[in-house]
Design a protein around this motif. Structure first.
Motif, PDB file in Angstrom:
ATOM      1  N   THR A  53       0.836  -1.206   0.000  1.00 59.55           N
ATOM      2  CA  THR A  53       0.000   0.000   0.000  1.00 59.55           C
ATOM      3  C   THR A  53       0.865   1.248   0.000  1.00 59.55           C
ATOM      4  OG1 THR A  53      -1.793  -1.130   1.153  1.00 59.55           O
ATOM      5  CG2 THR A  53      -1.757   1.284   1.287  1.00 59.55           C
ATOM      6  N   VAL A  54       1.911   1.230   0.834  1.00 53.31           N
ATOM      7  CA  VAL A  54       2.807   2.385   0.913  1.00 53.31           C
ATOM      8  C   VAL A  54       3.558   2.573  -0.395  1.00 53.31           C
ATOM      9  CG1 VAL A  54       4.821   3.344   2.091  1.00 53.31           C
ATOM     10  CG2 VAL A  54       3.046   2.172   3.394  1.00 53.31           C
ATOM     11  N   VAL A  55       4.072   1.474  -0.943  1.00 56.87           N
ATOM     12  CA  VAL A  55       4.815   1.554  -2.202  1.00 56.87           C
ATOM     13  C   VAL A  55       3.938   2.110  -3.313  1.00 56.87           C
ATOM     14  CG1 VAL A  55       5.868   0.172  -4.040  1.00 56.87           C
ATOM     15  CG2 VAL A  55       6.514  -0.207  -1.658  1.00 56.87           C
ATOM     16  N   GLY A  72       3.264   6.015  -7.055  1.00 53.12           N
ATOM     17  CA  GLY A  72       2.250   6.539  -7.962  1.00 53.12           C
ATOM     18  C   GLY A  72       2.108   8.043  -7.875  1.00 53.12           C
ATOM     19  N   THR A  73       2.904   8.677  -6.986  1.00 49.45           N
ATOM     20  CA  THR A  73       2.795  10.136  -6.808  1.00 49.45           C
ATOM     21  C   THR A  73       4.186  10.766  -6.876  1.00 49.45           C
ATOM     22  OG1 THR A  73       2.780   9.764  -4.396  1.00 49.45           O
ATOM     23  CG2 THR A  73       0.633   9.995  -5.495  1.00 49.45           C
ATOM     24  N   ILE A  74       4.801  11.037  -5.740  1.00 51.67           N
ATOM     25  CA  ILE A  74       6.046  11.816  -5.755  1.00 51.67           C
ATOM     26  C   ILE A  74       7.272  11.014  -6.208  1.00 51.67           C
ATOM     27  CG2 ILE A  74       5.256  13.489  -4.049  1.00 51.67           C
ATOM     28  CD1 ILE A  74       6.888  11.968  -1.957  1.00 51.67           C
ATOM     29  N   PHE A  75       7.196   9.686  -6.202  1.00 47.16           N
ATOM     30  CA  PHE A  75       8.306   8.858  -6.670  1.00 47.16           C
ATOM     31  C   PHE A  75       7.862   8.025  -7.875  1.00 47.16           C
ATOM     32  CE2 PHE A  75       9.247   9.655  -2.178  1.00 47.16           C
ATOM     33  CZ  PHE A  75      10.513  10.228  -2.301  1.00 47.16           C
ATOM     34  N   TYR A  96      11.809   3.071  -8.933  1.00 51.00           N
ATOM     35  CA  TYR A  96      11.080   3.007  -7.663  1.00 51.00           C
ATOM     36  C   TYR A  96       9.912   2.033  -7.764  1.00 51.00           C
ATOM     37  CZ  TYR A  96      13.469   6.808  -5.211  1.00 51.00           C
ATOM     38  OH  TYR A  96      14.393   7.562  -4.548  1.00 51.00           O
ATOM     39  N   GLN A  97       9.190   2.082  -8.873  1.00 59.36           N
ATOM     40  CA  GLN A  97       8.019   1.218  -9.027  1.00 59.36           C
ATOM     41  C   GLN A  97       8.422  -0.255  -9.096  1.00 59.36           C
ATOM     42  OE1 GLN A  97       6.586   3.106 -12.553  1.00 59.36           O
ATOM     43  NE2 GLN A  97       5.268   4.543 -11.464  1.00 59.36           N
TER      44      GLN A  97
END
Length: 298
Positions: A201-203, A208-211, A216-217
């Protein structure tokens, strides 16, 4: 163009295949001969030695594991230097140390040959599609001479400077940034899990926003799922690159504290028997252990 290709691991095979598909005549050699057979079936000429591949090529590409392998296939018995014609170009695309690149450039120059460094960012699937990112350094005329090769392998080439070793340093710095990112993702995940929030959930929320960037994904998803195999960027190779970066920064007299932390993290994870076959993302096992959390063994 007549191209020699030395080193047919996952990356090298994909890159050589790309050059074949583009219509180049490719002469291949690999320490383990069986790895050449798939490319032979596609039209490559399998040579008996690196020297033989070099003698029939205007450009020779190396994609090997480390400094020792580069020295062996280039300057060892029946190495590239023994067969490369005066004025021909050796393109070093392996991730090697600054000193290894300096040595290769100097020895080729003394023999009347040319050397450029063009290490790459990307995985085998990107190599097969010609979508690598290339970091190139060397004399401008030499880089222009190998542009038909680079154009087929990369979606973008960045010229770093006139000295081949400069590209190798940038490649090590890029890998250092990837390793640092993995460590921060791992620590973020264990904090979230301890707080009762699913790491996935955090990832998803952060990447999906600032990173919102593929590294990162991709690494974030692997770490959240504790999916550490199969290896894309192998853990032992990442550890090797971290050591090479520390050697380079030591020679420059510059402290890099985070690289030192990563050095110890690699040692701790490797001491748990995590090595060949595991991806860089397995570095997260260290953060899980620090937090007293179990990992699922994938």
């Amino acid at each position: 163009m007549q191209i020699g290709f030395i080193g047919l691991g996952a990356m090298g095979s994909a890159m050589a295949g790309r050059l074949l598909a583009a219509g180049h005549e490719v002469h291949v050699w690999n320490r383990t001969p069986q790895r050449s057979e798939a490319l032979r079936a596609r039209g490559a000429t399998v040579e008996a030695t690196p020297a033989q591949a070099a003698s029939r090529s205007q450009v020779v590409v190396t994609m090997v594991a480390d400094d020792a392998a580069l020295a062996s296939v280039t300057f060892g018995d029946h190495g590239i230097a023994a067969g490369l014609a005066n004025g021909a170009v050796h393109v070093g695309m392996s991730t090697v140390g600054v000193d290894a690149a300096r040595d290769a450039a100097a020895r080729h120059q003394a023999a009347g040959q040319r050397y450029v460094s063009v290490p790459v960012f990307g995985r085998p699937e990107a190599a097969a599609q010609g979508k690598l990112f290339l970091m190139a350094a060397g004399a401008q005329a030499d880089l222009e001479a190998v542009s038909p090769v680079l154009d087929q392998l990369g979606q973008a080439t960045r010229t770093i400077g006139p000295e081949p070793w400069q590209a190798n340093l940038v490649k090590l710095l890029g890998n250092f940034m990837l390793m640092s990112m993995v460590e921060t993702l791992a620590e973020t995940g264990v904090v979230a899990e301890r707080a009762g929030i699913a790491p996935a959930t955090v990832v998803e929320a952060l990447t999906g926003t600032i990173f919102n960037a593929p590294p990162y994904q991709n690494y974030g998803a692997s770490i959240a799922a504790q999916r550490f195999r199969p290896a894309g960027f192998g853990l032992p190779l990442a550890q090797k690159d971290n050591r090479l970066l520390l050697a380079a920064t030591d020679a420059l007299g510059i402290p890099v504290p985070l690289a030192s932390l990563l050095h110890d993290r690699f040692l701790a994870v490797r001491a748990r028997g995590i090595g060949e076959g595991y991806d860089l993302s397995a570095l997260a096992i260290g953060a899980l252990a620090d937090a007293g959390l179990r990992w699922n063994g994938q």
